[in-house]
Design a protein around this motif. Sequence first.
Motif, PDB file in Angstrom:
ATOM      1  N   ASP A   2       0.719  -1.138  -0.051  1.00 46.05           N
ATOM      2  CA  ASP A   2       0.002  -0.221  -0.006  1.00 46.05           C
ATOM      3  C   ASP A   2       0.974   1.376  -0.010  1.00 46.05           C
ATOM      4  O   ASP A   2       2.105   1.255  -0.074  1.00 46.05           O
ATOM      5  N   SER A   3       0.466   2.342  -0.061  1.00 44.95           N
ATOM      6  CA  SER A   3       1.001   3.659  -0.142  1.00 44.95           C
ATOM      7  C   SER A   3       1.853   3.994   1.030  1.00 44.95           C
ATOM      8  O   SER A   3       3.013   4.522   0.866  1.00 44.95           O
ATOM      9  N   ARG A   4       1.392   3.483   2.140  1.00 47.82           N
ATOM     10  CA  ARG A   4       2.054   3.906   3.413  1.00 47.82           C
ATOM     11  C   ARG A   4       3.379   3.152   3.383  1.00 47.82           C
ATOM     12  O   ARG A   4       4.613   3.651   3.562  1.00 47.82           O
ATOM     13  N   PHE A   7       5.732   4.425   0.652  1.00 53.77           N
ATOM     14  CA  PHE A   7       6.639   5.714   1.204  1.00 53.77           C
ATOM     15  C   PHE A   7       7.496   5.631   2.324  1.00 53.77           C
ATOM     16  O   PHE A   7       8.564   6.161   2.355  1.00 53.77           O
ATOM     17  N   VAL A  80       5.459   9.878  -7.761  1.00 51.79           N
ATOM     18  CA  VAL A  80       4.104   9.659  -6.997  1.00 51.79           C
ATOM     19  C   VAL A  80       3.695  10.934  -6.918  1.00 51.79           C
ATOM     20  O   VAL A  80       2.667  11.326  -6.814  1.00 51.79           O
ATOM     21  N   LEU A  84       0.655  13.297  -7.597  1.00 53.06           N
ATOM     22  CA  LEU A  84      -0.323  13.665  -6.490  1.00 53.06           C
ATOM     23  C   LEU A  84      -0.353  15.284  -6.311  1.00 53.06           C
ATOM     24  O   LEU A  84      -1.419  15.645  -6.110  1.00 53.06           O
ATOM     25  N   HIS A 127      -2.716   8.997   1.619  1.00 54.52           N
ATOM     26  CA  HIS A 127      -2.302   7.855   1.252  1.00 54.52           C
ATOM     27  C   HIS A 127      -3.621   6.956   0.884  1.00 54.52           C
ATOM     28  O   HIS A 127      -3.593   6.004  -0.011  1.00 54.52           O
ATOM     29  N   ILE A 130      -4.158   7.681  -2.568  1.00 58.56           N
ATOM     30  CA  ILE A 130      -3.231   6.873  -3.466  1.00 58.56           C
ATOM     31  C   ILE A 130      -3.791   5.755  -3.611  1.00 58.56           C
ATOM     32  O   ILE A 130      -3.775   5.005  -4.616  1.00 58.56           O
ATOM     33  N   ASP A 131      -4.197   4.874  -2.565  1.00 62.72           N
ATOM     34  CA  ASP A 131      -4.603   3.381  -2.430  1.00 62.72           C
ATOM     35  C   ASP A 131      -5.768   3.486  -3.277  1.00 62.72           C
ATOM     36  O   ASP A 131      -5.970   2.457  -3.864  1.00 62.72           O
ATOM     37  N   MET A 135      -1.666   3.633  -7.986  1.00 61.85           N
ATOM     38  CA  MET A 135      -0.445   4.577  -7.903  1.00 61.85           C
ATOM     39  C   MET A 135       0.003   4.931  -9.223  1.00 61.85           C
ATOM     40  O   MET A 135       0.474   6.058  -9.481  1.00 61.85           O
TER      41      MET A 135
END
Length: 158
Positions: A2-4, A7, A80, A84, A127, A130-131, A135
């Motif tokens: 996932d996004s978290r 990153f 990304v 964003l 987040h 993005i999820d 992405m």
Amino acid sequence: MDSREFFCGAREAVQRLRGYADKIEAKRQLAVIKARAEGPSARGGVTDPSRRIDELMDFEAGFERDKLQLAETVAEAETVVSGLRQIDPGGAAVIRARYINAMPWADICEACGMEYGEVRAIESAAHDLIDSEGMAAVKMGRRSVTAADWETVDRRQR
């Protein structure tokens, strides 16, 4: 992933890249100190000073291999965040500060002029965005397109 998680990996890469210069310098200084301290031994033998240099060279070569991979991870995260920014500029700023600039929360709050809870809410929403959008879509600065959206576009073009 996932996004978290993505990153967090980028933040770790940034921190490792920043720390390598210090580690290399420390290893160089240690090699010099040990080479001087070991000098000719009291028992008449001579130590091999090139061993310390070889260890340092091996460390630096390993760093160069790692550096490329770490730089790719950071560049992907930059891509990304750039996308964003077109969708959610505030979220992009917080994500960039936290993960790419590796800033602590207190500094981010101060820079934004917001409370901790507000900044964390912006980060969490970014987040989630993005999820939910994907992405790949966020990299392009777009929200994802569903089949229903394509049908609407097709009808308008007819």
